[in-house]
Design a protein around this motif. Sequence first.
Motif, short mmCIF file in Angstrom:
data_model
loop_
_atom_site.label_atom_id
_atom_site.label_comp_id
_atom_site.label_asym_id
_atom_site.label_seq_id
_atom_site.Cartn_x
_atom_site.Cartn_y
_atom_site.Cartn_z
N HIS A 227 17.85 -13.32 44.72
CA HIS A 227 18.27 -14.73 44.79
C HIS A 227 17.04 -15.63 44.84
O HIS A 227 16.96 -16.65 44.12
CB HIS A 227 19.14 -14.94 46.03
N GLU B 193 15.83 -18.24 41.90
CA GLU B 193 15.78 -19.67 42.23
C GLU B 193 14.39 -20.23 41.94
O GLU B 193 14.26 -21.34 41.39
CB GLU B 193 16.12 -19.87 43.71
N ASP C 48 20.13 -19.38 37.82
CA ASP C 48 21.32 -19.48 38.66
C ASP C 48 21.75 -18.07 39.07
O ASP C 48 22.24 -17.29 38.25
CB ASP C 48 22.45 -20.16 37.88
#
Length: 267
Positions: free
Chosen positions: A90, A94, A99
């Motif tokens: 994640h 980012e 996404d």
Amino acid sequence: MNVKIIEPTDGVTPTLIAAGKGDFGVSYQEDVTYALASEDPLPIKAIATVIQHNTSGFASYVGKNITSPKDFEGKTYSGWGSPGEEAVIHAVMEKYGADFSKLKMVTSDNVNYDALKKNIDVIWMFWAWDGIGAKRQGIDVNYMELRKLDPRLDYYTPVIIANNSTLKKDPEMVKAFLAATTKGYEYAMKNPDAAAEILHKYADSYDLGMLKESQEYLAGKYSEDSNTWGTMKDSVWDNYTDFMLENGLIKKRIPAAECYTNEYLPK
């Protein structure tokens, strides 16, 4: 020194060492931090790092042209399903403007390298094993080292851990163990082929050619950017602890001094 080596189930080494079921164990920085940040902290500490830098990274088949976390959108990632794993993916997606919700994540114990050409797009691997293994099977991959994606992800993996009680009650034994271990890794750095042959003698189910390529790669990694094998730094522990705290993996910050010590390594 007479050392008995056993291979426990994945992920239980810190618990076994904390319970006194072994004097030393092989773990990694993330697990040690989890163990110390839990509501019931385990009495363990890292006493040496096997490799100075995190050599793991994300890999994809070259034919799919996935060269950055930005390219993970719309792809399928196969991993072991841990919270830390998801947090890392994640965070890097980012950082590179991707996404995370557009990445499909599946859990699998083991992915055949050939799957990278088919239904699996990205996996997390250590180059010294899976990277070389894939290459030997004729599967070329694009490799994205974690430490190059985010400096905070350059954590120690693997590390050698011990029970705090052992460190306090028998420091000379700990020093003797690490002195012998240091000699072993120093030998492997200077003699990777011979080290691979010794390993093959005790683990002959592994291909000798694979072991030699792996040791050749690792010979330059064991003490990379360090004058001595095994030593650790506050900055490395603090950087990844901050990452874990920022991403909700732990609830409190653990000082580096509580996580590791260089005290028992040869001077």
